[in-house]
Design a protein around this motif. Sequence first.
Motif, PDB file in Angstrom:
ATOM      1  N   UNK A  76     -11.298  49.366  99.395  1.00 48.42           N
ATOM      2  CA  UNK A  76     -11.953  48.662  98.295  1.00 48.42           C
ATOM      3  C   UNK A  76     -13.402  48.272  98.603  1.00 48.42           C
ATOM      4  N   UNK A  77     -13.953  48.853  99.667  1.00 51.90           N
ATOM      5  CA  UNK A  77     -15.377  48.663  99.973  1.00 51.90           C
ATOM      6  C   UNK A  77     -16.113  49.961  99.639  1.00 51.90           C
ATOM      7  N   UNK A  78     -17.224  49.894  98.945  1.00 48.15           N
ATOM      8  CA  UNK A  78     -17.937  51.122  98.549  1.00 48.15           C
ATOM      9  C   UNK A  78     -18.546  51.849  99.753  1.00 48.15           C
ATOM     10  N   UNK A  79     -18.973  53.067  99.521  1.00 49.22           N
ATOM     11  CA  UNK A  79     -19.649  53.846 100.559  1.00 49.22           C
ATOM     12  C   UNK A  79     -20.844  53.057 101.100  1.00 49.22           C
ATOM     13  N   UNK A  80     -21.082  53.225 102.398  1.00 51.04           N
ATOM     14  CA  UNK A  80     -22.176  52.572 103.121  1.00 51.04           C
ATOM     15  C   UNK A  80     -21.957  51.066 103.277  1.00 51.04           C
ATOM     16  N   UNK A  81     -20.751  50.608 102.962  1.00 47.00           N
ATOM     17  CA  UNK A  81     -20.435  49.185 103.110  1.00 47.00           C
ATOM     18  C   UNK A  81     -20.083  48.839 104.551  1.00 47.00           C
ATOM     19  N   UNK A  82     -19.698  47.578 104.753  1.00 47.71           N
ATOM     20  CA  UNK A  82     -19.375  47.087 106.093  1.00 47.71           C
ATOM     21  C   UNK A  82     -18.027  46.369 106.091  1.00 47.71           C
ATOM     22  N   UNK A 102      -6.293  34.229 115.903  1.00 44.50           N
ATOM     23  CA  UNK A 102      -6.748  34.517 114.542  1.00 44.50           C
ATOM     24  C   UNK A 102      -7.183  35.970 114.414  1.00 44.50           C
ATOM     25  N   UNK A 103      -6.796  36.575 113.294  1.00 41.06           N
ATOM     26  CA  UNK A 103      -7.289  37.904 112.921  1.00 41.06           C
ATOM     27  C   UNK A 103      -8.036  37.736 111.606  1.00 41.06           C
ATOM     28  N   UNK A 104      -9.313  38.064 111.605  1.00 43.04           N
ATOM     29  CA  UNK A 104     -10.128  37.916 110.395  1.00 43.04           C
ATOM     30  C   UNK A 104     -10.719  39.266 110.021  1.00 43.04           C
ATOM     31  N   UNK A 105     -10.435  39.707 108.790  1.00 38.34           N
ATOM     32  CA  UNK A 105     -10.982  40.968 108.277  1.00 38.34           C
ATOM     33  C   UNK A 105     -11.851  40.641 107.072  1.00 38.34           C
ATOM     34  N   UNK A 106     -13.148  41.019 107.165  1.00 41.08           N
ATOM     35  CA  UNK A 106     -14.117  40.710 106.117  1.00 41.08           C
ATOM     36  C   UNK A 106     -14.764  41.992 105.614  1.00 41.08           C
ATOM     37  N   UNK A 107     -14.961  42.100 104.304  1.00 41.77           N
ATOM     38  CA  UNK A 107     -15.672  43.262 103.751  1.00 41.77           C
ATOM     39  C   UNK A 107     -16.682  42.787 102.702  1.00 41.77           C
ATOM     40  N   UNK A 108     -17.596  43.667 102.344  1.00 42.29           N
ATOM     41  CA  UNK A 108     -18.576  43.341 101.302  1.00 42.29           C
ATOM     42  C   UNK A 108     -18.331  44.166 100.044  1.00 42.29           C
ATOM     43  N   UNK A 109     -17.038  44.310  99.733  1.00 44.57           N
ATOM     44  CA  UNK A 109     -16.637  45.077  98.552  1.00 44.57           C
ATOM     45  C   UNK A 109     -16.737  44.286  97.264  1.00 44.57           C
ATOM     46  N   UNK A 110     -15.979  44.751  96.264  1.00 44.11           N
ATOM     47  CA  UNK A 110     -16.075  44.169  94.925  1.00 44.11           C
ATOM     48  C   UNK A 110     -15.525  42.760  94.841  1.00 44.11           C
ATOM     49  N   UNK A 111     -14.604  42.392  95.748  1.00 41.62           N
ATOM     50  CA  UNK A 111     -14.014  41.059  95.711  1.00 41.62           C
ATOM     51  C   UNK A 111     -12.884  40.948  94.703  1.00 41.62           C
ATOM     52  N   UNK A 112     -12.241  39.780  94.695  1.00 38.39           N
ATOM     53  CA  UNK A 112     -11.077  39.548  93.838  1.00 38.39           C
ATOM     54  C   UNK A 112     -11.332  38.304  93.007  1.00 38.39           C
TER      55      UNK A 112
END
Length: 536
Positions: free
Chosen positions: A167-173, A186-196
């Motif tokens: 759910x993160x676009x191309x060239x995202x992180x 702790x396990x933390x997964x973060x993305x700069x996608x569209x969000x919810x």
Amino acid sequence: MLFQLGILKKLFISFKKSPLYRQLTRYEITDGESKFEKMLKSKERHISEITHELKTPIQIIQGTLSNVKETTKESDSVLKSIQLNMKRVEQLVNQMQKDTPRASAVSDYFTTYTTENMAHIVNALEPLAKAKRQNLDMRVKGDGTVSLITDSLEKIVVNLVENAIKYTPDLGTVKVVFAIEAKTFKITVTDNGAGIAQEQHEHVFERFTRFSNDEKGEGLGLSIVKNLVELNQGEIQLDSKQGGGTKICAVFPIDDTEYINAQSDMQDTAQWQGDRKTLLIVDDSREFRTYLFDLLSPKYRCLVAKNGKQAFEVLRTHIVSLVICDQLMGKFDGLSLTKEVREHDSLGATPILMFTASSDPTVEQIALEMKVDYYLMKPSSNQEIEMRVEHLLAIRDTNVQPEKGIDNELFKYGCLSIPEFKTEKDMAFYLNFIAVLENHYQDEEFSREQAAKALLISPRSLNRRMAELFDYNFSEFLSRYRIEKSIPILLEGSSILNACLDVGFATSAYFSTSFKRIMGIPPKKFVEQRGNTPIQ
């Protein structure tokens, strides 16, 4: 004629909808199994055949990759990723071949993961990020190992990272952070996608939930993650907003003992007031603690501790019928725990079952000299462990007077009024406090400070607990306890002076004054009225 008119066809269609037709066609011709049952068995056979056939290409691919690795001078990240994923495929195929997952050994319950294992899991997913030209960033904070249910870390990380990449676009992180702290992992997964969107948050971890039809999937990944996190006694947190990316954090306790004991404390008071015995399992290995917990908890209430020091704290706040401990547990080991228990005023009679992996007869001799009730070698069968537990509890029941009658027996002359205790912690404090008084009330110099030291708490904490539970402070409680103890001595014909000295009063004058204040009449008149007649 009927067929031509269409009447027969209508009759047949009507018959097919009837209960009689469904009953007649429910079973196949010969085997007596329903179509649904046959379909399930057919599917199981099909999956079994596929998993069996997959073993051969997996073996060939692994062998080929092994040869390539041996001939390659420098480690290739792409090749390493393929190797890691092939191992993962093999694990999943092995799981599919099992009818029902069962833990047959202690090591089947949990796996100890190192920081290197965590890095391998994320690195194996890098090709997915590269396919979308994304940046997959992984960091590990802290050092050490983490013990989780076998195969759960792989499934949690894979599902979270795959979901973030999807759910993160191309060239995202996509960022993955593992943090090993003093009490939590702790396990933390973060993305700069569209969000919810906020209104969708409560449905994110439900099965078959999908917010976009553009990506493939069944909507099971985050549901699986939530279940695995909760099975590992953790919590999962979601932080996301429309257009602002998504952050999912799974938090696990490093040590499971506090969680398990807290769950036990939440049980109804009948759990500790009734006939169900309480066991304390002490071992520095989470795997072995869990193994014994699963074995014994169906029949007994089980508490846990990871070392002798923590075990002693549990013993002070819970009513424990039997201690099961390991011999080797670091500084405060099983022998040190046994010594502390045997020297304690109220805990000294608690039976102890000790496990050991050592065959040294000297260690066994020391354990028996310290009055360990039974010494059990590892490995031992489930049947032997259960039998020894039952045997030690049976011996305890014949030697120890039930707590239910303790008030009536100790305070039958009415010098002390004891409330009904609502929690096990309060009852445990009361029993320990009475045991301390029983051992020291004859010492006229016995003080609040000495009582607090024997209870392993501060004098201030003792004052607070006395105020919470009783209508008397320490000095008043001790005086009333001594007067209660003096009455049988007086009724047996002893003099007032001898009675007061026997129960810890310094002078007969102070004893007589205290007796009259508590009982309403002087000791001499009390004896004259009661004589040698039984107290009603």
